[in-house]
Write an enzyme that holds these catalytic residues in place. Structure first.
Site, PDB file in Angstrom:
ATOM      1  N   ASP A 131      -3.295  -2.770   1.975  1.00 22.77           N
ATOM      2  CA  ASP A 131      -2.030  -2.100   1.691  1.00 22.77           C
ATOM      3  C   ASP A 131      -1.789  -0.959   2.677  1.00 22.77           C
ATOM      4  O   ASP A 131      -2.659  -0.110   2.871  1.00 22.77           O
ATOM      5  CB  ASP A 131      -2.117  -1.547   0.258  1.00 22.77           C
ATOM      6  CG  ASP A 131      -0.792  -0.996  -0.233  1.00 22.77           C
ATOM      7  OD1 ASP A 131       0.135  -1.813  -0.414  1.00 22.77           O
ATOM      8  OD2 ASP A 131      -0.694   0.230  -0.409  1.00 22.77           O
ATOM      9  N   GLU A 147      -0.882  -5.284   5.846  1.00 23.79           N
ATOM     10  CA  GLU A 147       0.463  -5.112   5.285  1.00 23.79           C
ATOM     11  C   GLU A 147       1.132  -3.909   5.938  1.00 23.79           C
ATOM     12  O   GLU A 147       1.279  -2.853   5.331  1.00 23.79           O
ATOM     13  CB  GLU A 147       0.406  -4.935   3.750  1.00 23.79           C
ATOM     14  CG  GLU A 147       1.770  -4.949   3.090  1.00 23.79           C
ATOM     15  CD  GLU A 147       2.246  -3.611   2.529  1.00 23.79           C
ATOM     16  OE1 GLU A 147       3.347  -3.587   1.958  1.00 23.79           O
ATOM     17  OE2 GLU A 147       1.535  -2.597   2.641  1.00 23.79           O
TER      18      GLU A 147
END
Lengths: 646, 646
Positions: free
Chosen positions: B378, B407
């Site tokens: 993330d 990401e």
């Protein structure tokens, strides 16, 4: 690897082969550096170029400015000859980041008392390095930032330009990253701007049929100077081999009285450190060199590392040549062709270190004994690249003024490698670029790609080896515009002089070689001749001397002309004080006309405003108030050289 | 520097940032190496690529072939995971040079007895390494080369292919030069070919209003497998913070019963090594992971390095967070925006080494305890690049199978740097590329520039964070062709599943965010629904599994179609055993037709010869015997996926 730094520095340009080779500059030039510099997250990043001369102790620093997409740029000016280093330093600038954040919060009407307290940390840090006046200001701020009653004042100060400038002046380079240093090699200015004239000393006699001498050369110096040349290049002046000597027109059997090729160096009279007896003595040569200097001319010597079969080296250092199983020495060949008057140096010799040393000694001898500062190196591409890298570096360590011109007419990567190894200037393909398309494509390659950083072109319309197809017609317009193109497209230019001025053009049938080439015989020239061509060459050379825009090459920008026979280009100096526009008719036979587009953006001129262009050759002026302007050029004077007045 | 070598090696590609970063490959792929290799003079040059796996002792060698202009190329196949090194070796090949020269002289009718004697030197050298049979041959040759009576025979042998091959087999690498070694990092095949499905475990319950558990997830595995997905990615499964917890639709004040965002990690129930109690136990999670494996599915975990204010780290390691002068801990912000439910990790902490170690331990815990081999990371761009470089390398040292998906939806150079630091795959801008022009430009950038060597794209039409404008209409054709484009342009593809299949598209007004986003609440899906979209997604996924041309990305070539709403592209595998052509109608509302140009050259098909194209989706076949072929596609089934039969 554990590395807490947050800033990444990438794609630092200019850069050659990952920093393996230095880029080139001359004293006074600027270096424009770009790099990608970025960090994780949203914090404010700052970066600098740091640079220093090899002899300086401290690095200088210039802050980079962001351009777009995480790219940054900065430039600095070169002050001295020798090596420079430059590198990028990048860091997350916490103080500027704090200021950036508080500004946004203030604009969003947030209460920032807590942020002001945070700011005090950054004030404290810069206070340590600040001047007394700045210290007083910072101390005042610290009080302001703490006191609620001064909140509005504190908010105004927190976002002030003054505080911003202090943060920028005293950056806190916590966890700064640094790129690998890259190098610049800086030459004296003549590396970039030079005008060469070549003639054969043995053809310098006043009387026909007499072998010229250095005394004759002395006589011609005034003429060369008057024409505006500043480098006078002589083919080799060493004793010429007598074994397997070449005859006239490159015949393999010399006749009695044939003088041979000066590139067949070495005989019983000596080798690379000696003077061909018929030219005079080393003292005579020194006189030429010194008299030339007084006239602003440097004499360039030919550095041709090869030997005639009777060169003293062959006996003294047989291991510097290759010997065949049949006991003969290896002459030069490119099968099936043979060059029996020449022995190549055997660079794979076991005695290579002594060989290299002697080559270096030879170059140093002429520099130190005779004051030679320019070498035109013959066929450097047939000797190892790293040899040149070493030799040039060694010469320049002691004599940084020495310039080397690479005579390599060969494959592009070979020519480029020689330039990367340190050659100051290089012969080019200009000699064979004739059409507008060819010229633009080639000049853009030289000036808009990485070549601009290491390959300094020297444009020659002819050489003793090359009588190009385009000149073989003897058409005057062609001689006029080829010289004009050479001298205005490239700041380094040269010409094999008497032959060119007198439009000698007879060729060996089917070849780009001169008939009755001076390479193999003594020629006689009327050195008093003054014709239109020589007068215009003189004019062009003097205009170059007075106009900075013509003293560099990479500043060229081609202009649109809607006629394939007309080529137009714009040049400028760094300060844009001198701007010139050249327009050339490439058709040797007919008038050509067309509309030329002025580079209004580059000139900083608004559409509809007037520009006066003054033809520096004819003295005529034209006032242009449109972007597109009509031009007509006849073969009789196939170019304009406009100075732009705004 | 004194260096007698004659060969220069330059511009070795692929190469990233001068060798700072490895290029990427998967097992079985080829690496095609190019370089400029040349020497001084006219001698014959030879060169090889040398390469080895990090654990191999010996370098393998493959000879390079010249292409043009002093450039060479060679390729080799990757056999194992881990690091490889490759470098170029170049030398003047004196034996081949001798053969080249004698051939030319023979053709020129020169007498070469002396050259034959020279050749014996080279025969002697290779004899030392030759096999017995070769030795006998060479000894015979040596006699032949010496004896005048055998001259004609000797001449024939001297230029023979047989001798050439022996010289090539046993090169004499006298004074060979070598380039700096460059690196390749090799992953398992799934790094290049993977099909991701994302759902929120908490929404997996059969009954509406009930919080889903890992047991519910187990139930859904068969469906995910049946649809042809091979990676099942769960948003964070750790305890969710209770302090400053977000409410539904990202409101800052959670109501009683609000479940919060799973990215707000950490509470009294634990942190990054713990499981959110409502999902079940770590044993339950292991069961999901293991059952998935049995079905050919790998479970990907979210690796989100941030903490809720009540994360245990905040008390245990306060120095891993930033504390403000007012005594509060720094929450995430991007001024003027504030994210008070999240504390960023303070990577500039003095205790950074322990911090890094704990992050690594966390990753290793899930790998070693639960068999996790895939992480979706993330917001990696808000943590330092070198941290990722280190963490990924450390994980892979012990567990080379582990894959990391980055990401980072941010600036291009930031995304690229993460890939260079070791991320296996990366999210991309595909989500926002809609027009034919945008798609082609972006895919060419990914596959035809240096990005092909380090940036492995993973194409997602949507994510829980992104409800793109193009999908907000809820138009079925758009959902159909966006998935088709993702899955056939890129070999790595993924989808935020239930929402996509059921064409959920309501957005927060004016934003690319889902209304009632699962990020902040439990949703309920009818997991038994089977619609046209899910059926076609299933079909496409299964076609991908059976067709090697769709299992890589850089092999794409766009085809001409004279209609801006139709996009067509050709893909092939390395052996050209599998060739596919995709044609897509990008117009969500109308039939579109046009003429598509077959890539005859690529296909190796002569004009006028027949090609049969079989639509793998519908089963229909067409026979094409022209270069240009008519296509019409309706929004109801807006694509062809043709297998080419020749």
């Amino acid at each position: 690897m554990l590395d807490q730094r947050r800033t990444v520095i990438e794609k630092v340009y200019p850069q050659l082969d990952g920093g393996l080779h230095p880029i080139k500059r001359v004293v006074g030039e600027y270096v424009n550096i770009t790099a990608d510099v970025f960090s994780d997250g949203h914090d404010v990043v700052a970066c600098s170029v740091r640079y220093k001369h090899e002899n300086a102790k401290k690095w200088k620093e210039v802050r980079m400015q962001p351009t777009e997409n995480d790219a940054w740029q900065a430039s600095f000016q070169i002050e001295k000859q020798g090596y420079y280093e430059y590198k990028i330093e990048g860091w997350v600038d916490h103080a500027l980041n704090w200021q950036h954040g508080i500004e946004r919060k203030i604009d969003d009407n947030q209460h920032v008392a807590s942020e002001l307290l945070e700011g005090i940390e950054y004030l404290k840090k810069i206070k340590k390095r600040a001047t007394d006046a700045e210290k007083a200001y910072l101390e005042g701020l610290m009080v302001t930032f703490k006191e609620e009653v001064q909140y509005l004042h504190a908010v105004a100060e927190a976002r002030s330009e003054k505080l911003h400038d202090l943060f920028a002046k005293y950056p806190d380079k916590f966890l700064a990253n640094e790129s690998e240093p890259l190098k610049i090699y800086v030459d004296r200015e003549r590396a970039r701007f030079s005008t060469w004239y070549e003639f054969f000393p043995r053809s310098a006699a006043e009387q026909s049929g007499v072998h010229g001498t250095f005394k004759d050369c002395e006589r011609l110096l005034a003429r060369v100077a008057r024409m505006g040349f500043d480098i006078l290049y002589f083919p080799p002046i060493h004793p010429i081999g007598e074994v397997n000597r070449k005859g006239k027109n490159n015949t393999t059997e010399a006749q009695k009285g044939d003088v041979g090729s000066p590139w067949g160096i070495g005989s019983k009279h000596g080798g690379h450190k000696d003077i061909h007896p018929e030219l005079g003595t080393v003292e005579d040569f020194k006189n030429v060199v010194n008299k030339a200097k007084e006239l602003g001319i440097e004499v360039a010597m030919d550095f041709a590392l090869q030997a005639a079969p009777d060169h003293p080296w062959v006996k003294e250092h047989p291991e510097w040549f290759k010997w065949r199983p049949d006991g003969t020495v290896q002459y030069a060949e490119n099968p099936p062709k043979k060059y029996q008057d020449i022995l190549p140096i055997y660079f794979e010799s076991k005695d290579w270190k002594n060989l290299w040393k002697e080559m270096l000694d030879t170059a140093l001898y002429w520099v130190e004994e005779c004051g030679i500062n320019v070498f035109r190196v013959d066929n450097p591409h047939t000797k190892p690249y790293y040899f040149w890298g070493w030799l040039i570096a060694e010469v320049k360590k002691k004599h940084p003024d020495v310039l080397f011109l690479s005579e390599a007419f060969t494959r592009p990567k070979v020519m480029h490698q020689l330039a990367k190894q340190g050659f100051t200037q290089s012969y080019t393909y200009f000699t064979w670029r004739n059409s507008k398309h060819e010229l633009i494509e080639y000049v853009e390659e030289l000036t808009k790609t990485d070549q601009q950083y290491f390959f300094r072109p020297n444009f020659w319309p002819n050489t003793p080896d090359i009588n190009p197809w385009a000149l073989q017609s003897g058409n005057e317009a062609t001689f006029l515009f080829k010289y004009f193109l050479a001298a205005t497209l490239s700041s380094n230019t040269g010409v094999y002089g008497p032959v060119y001025e007198q439009m000698v053009h007879e060729a060996v049938p089917g070849k780009e070689e001169y008939q009755d080439s001076e390479k193999y015989q003594v020629s006689h020239w009327d050195w008093n001749v003054e014709n239109k061509l020589s007068a215009l060459m003189t004019k062009i050379n003097h205009i170059r001397k007075g106009h900075a825009s013509l003293q560099q090459t990479s500043n060229v920008q081609f202009l649109s002309v809607e006629n394939d026979e007309l080529i137009a280009y714009y040049k400028f100096d760094d300060s844009r004080q001198d701007e010139t526009i050249m327009i050339v008719n490439l058709d040797p036979h007919y008038n050509q006309s067309g509309w030329v587009q002025l580079p209004l953006g580059e000139l900083g001129v608004h559409q509809g405003h007037q520009v006066r262009v003054e033809d520096l050759v004819t003295g005529s002026s034209y006032v242009w108030d449109k972007e597109w302007n009509f031009i007509e050029l006849p073969p009789a004077l196939p170019f304009h050289l406009f100075k732009v007045h705004k």
